[in-house]
Design an enzyme around this catalytic site. Structure first.
Site, PDB file in Angstrom:
ATOM      1  CG  ASP A  25      -3.011   3.861   4.444  1.00  0.00           C
ATOM      2  OD1 ASP A  25      -4.025   3.704   5.133  1.00  0.00           O
ATOM      3  OD2 ASP A  25      -2.781   3.212   3.399  1.00  0.00           O
ATOM      4  CE  LYS A  31      -9.124  -2.699   3.429  1.00  0.00           C
ATOM      5  NZ  LYS A  31      -7.860  -2.103   3.023  1.00  0.00           N
ATOM      6  CD1 TRP A  56      -2.302  -2.120   1.771  1.00  0.00           C
ATOM      7  CD2 TRP A  56      -3.049  -1.097  -0.077  1.00  0.00           C
ATOM      8  NE1 TRP A  56      -3.359  -2.848   1.289  1.00  0.00           N
ATOM      9  CE2 TRP A  56      -3.838  -2.248   0.158  1.00  0.00           C
ATOM     10  CE3 TRP A  56      -3.326  -0.301  -1.182  1.00  0.00           C
ATOM     11  CZ2 TRP A  56      -4.895  -2.619  -0.681  1.00  0.00           C
ATOM     12  CZ3 TRP A  56      -4.377  -0.674  -2.025  1.00  0.00           C
ATOM     13  CH2 TRP A  56      -5.142  -1.814  -1.771  1.00  0.00           C
TER      14      TRP A  56
HETATM   15  C1  LIG Z   1      -7.350  -1.447   1.719  1.00  0.00           C
HETATM   16  C2  LIG Z   1      -6.254  -0.470   1.887  1.00  0.00           C
HETATM   17  C3  LIG Z   1      -6.086   0.620   1.015  1.00  0.00           C
HETATM   18  C4  LIG Z   1      -6.939   0.833  -0.215  1.00  0.00           C
HETATM   19  O1  LIG Z   1      -8.240   1.055   0.074  1.00  0.00           O
HETATM   20  P1  LIG Z   1      -9.373   1.175  -1.071  1.00  0.00           P
HETATM   21  O2  LIG Z   1     -10.499   1.765  -0.293  1.00  0.00           O
HETATM   22  O3  LIG Z   1      -9.645  -0.195  -1.573  1.00  0.00           O
HETATM   23  O4  LIG Z   1      -8.871   2.086  -2.119  1.00  0.00           O
HETATM   24  C5  LIG Z   1      -5.071   1.514   1.282  1.00  0.00           C
HETATM   25  N1  LIG Z   1      -4.259   1.351   2.332  1.00  0.00           N
HETATM   26  C6  LIG Z   1      -4.375   0.304   3.184  1.00  0.00           C
HETATM   27  C7  LIG Z   1      -3.439   0.184   4.327  1.00  0.00           C
HETATM   28  C8  LIG Z   1      -5.380  -0.628   2.984  1.00  0.00           C
HETATM   29  O5  LIG Z   1      -5.491  -1.664   3.829  1.00  0.00           O
END
Ligand SMILES: *Cc1c(COP(=O)(O)O)cnc(C)c1O
Length: 361
Positions: free
Chosen positions: A174, A198, A104
């Site tokens: 993030d 998540k 990511w």
């Molecule tokens: C799932 C995830 C993303 C991407 O998310 P989307 O909503 O599918 O674009 C980005 N960073 C992390 C750490 C993730 O787990």
């Protein structure tokens, strides 16, 4: 489990607390005596304003968010933040430094490269992201507009155990797959963002927590939706927000407060992940893929070392109502995501299968 539900270790979208699902079901047709569903409600109504205000207030309480930070509820998922961050924060030197510790942060880095002079300050790609680089301030260019990290790498199963010291450079993180699983000192960050699907809510809302002095630097050609200022000025009501996801997120926040907040949740998460790693380490068949000190408490990655056995184990789990333990398609192996809402009984059920499988080898 109740309602014949399965033990779901999905990396996202993922489980929600049963208490929240029941509450949402109860209110589905007639929310709080309004005679309408939240799905049908005008986002400009007083009832909805209360829902979003409460959601923000409770998130502020849970994360102890200082007053000089704005909380935004946006659409576009995590992926849109890969673009919005550089579009809004490359404001002086147009340089930014990224720590690439997994899939990511790599994606975020690649996207940012479209917008400025972007550097990889440190990476663990050399060992397939099985650890998190330990960096000090001198890893960063002093004139960088921001430093970027992914605090918990969902696919590779590692996490930061420290907040990098970036001096005066704003740190962007993030937290999509770990928000509300451990206490973080928000004041150490310029921006924290997290897709909800998540650890918080159904897909559709992305939470952005941004220090107010970092708002207002997007180029004038920046599309209005992609400018943090559009949303900050209107308290996430510039346009129709993802009403339903924000509402469910709000119910999750209330639930977390009711059980004792993030500190209590962290205690439970550490216990769940700890016992799962212990079972993996104690077996002769399964091996954790990440260096012990950097192991995620949300995404537990492990392998047998034999793709056929991995596959067989996934199938056995499924027969036992344990689903989504297959590793991400880019890395293979096995992965169990033990997010906040995954009950301890699910982890115990998985451990039982690990032990059984190991004994049969
Ligand atoms: C799932 C995830 C993303 C991407 O998310 P989307 O909503 O599918 O674009 C980005 N960073 C992390 C750490 C993730 O787990």
């Amino acid at each position: 489990m109740k309602y014949d539900r399965v033990y779901n270790f999905s990396a996202g979208p993922s489980m929600l607390p049963l208490e929240v699902l029941e509450k949402v079901q109860k209110d589905l047709l007639n929310y709080n005596g309004t005679g309408e569903s939240v799905m049908e409600m005008s986002h400009r109504s007083a009832e909805y304003q209360q829902i979003i205000d409460d959601a923000e207030a409770n998130l502020r309480k849970l994360m102890n968010i200082p007053d000089n930070y704005k909380v935004l509820f946006l659409q576009g998922g995590g992926t849109l933040q890969f673009s919005m961050v550089p579009m809004n924060l490359l404001r002086n030197s147009h340089k930014a430094d990224y720590i690439v510790s997994g899939n990511w942060s790599k994606k975020a880095y690649q996207e940012a490269c479209k917008f400025g002079d972007i550097k990889v300050a440190a990476t663990s790609e050399d060992k397939n992201y099985t650890y998190v680089p330990k960096v000090t301030k001198d890893a960063f260019r002093p004139d960088a507009d921001y430093v970027y990290i992914c605090y918990n790498e969902t696919v590779h199963g590692n996490k930061f155990t420290y907040v990098p010291d970036t001096g005066d450079i704003p740190l962007v993180a993030d937290l999509s797959s770990c928000i509300l699983s451990e206490e973080v000192d928000v004041s150490k960050f310029g921006v924290i963002w997290a897709g909800a699907q998540k650890n918080v809510a159904p897909a559709g809302v992305t939470i952005v927590i941004i220090r107010d002095d970092l708002i207002g630097f997007a180029d004038e050609k920046c599309p209005v939706y992609l400018n943090y200022k559009s949303h900050a000025d209107k308290d996430s009501m510039y346009n129709t927000p993802p009403c339903w996801s924000i509402y469910v997120a709000g119910e999750v926040f209330k639930y977390l407060l009711s059980i004792g907040g993030v500190a209590k949740m962290h205690e439970i998460d550490v216990r769940k992940a700890g016992k799962l790693y212990d079972a993996i380490d104690a077996s002769k068949t399964f091996h954790g893929t990440v260096e012990k000190e950097d192991r995620s408490i949300m995404n537990i990655c492990f392998v047998t070392g034999d793709a056929d056995k991995d596959k067989e184990f996934v199938a056995i789990c499924k027969e036992n109502k344990i689903i989504n333990v297959k590793g991400h398609r880019s890395v293979g192996g096995l992965r169990a995501s033990t997010y906040n809402a995954v009950p301890e009984e699910a982890v115990d059920a998985l451990i039982e299968q690990i032990k059984k499988y190991d004994a049969a080898q």
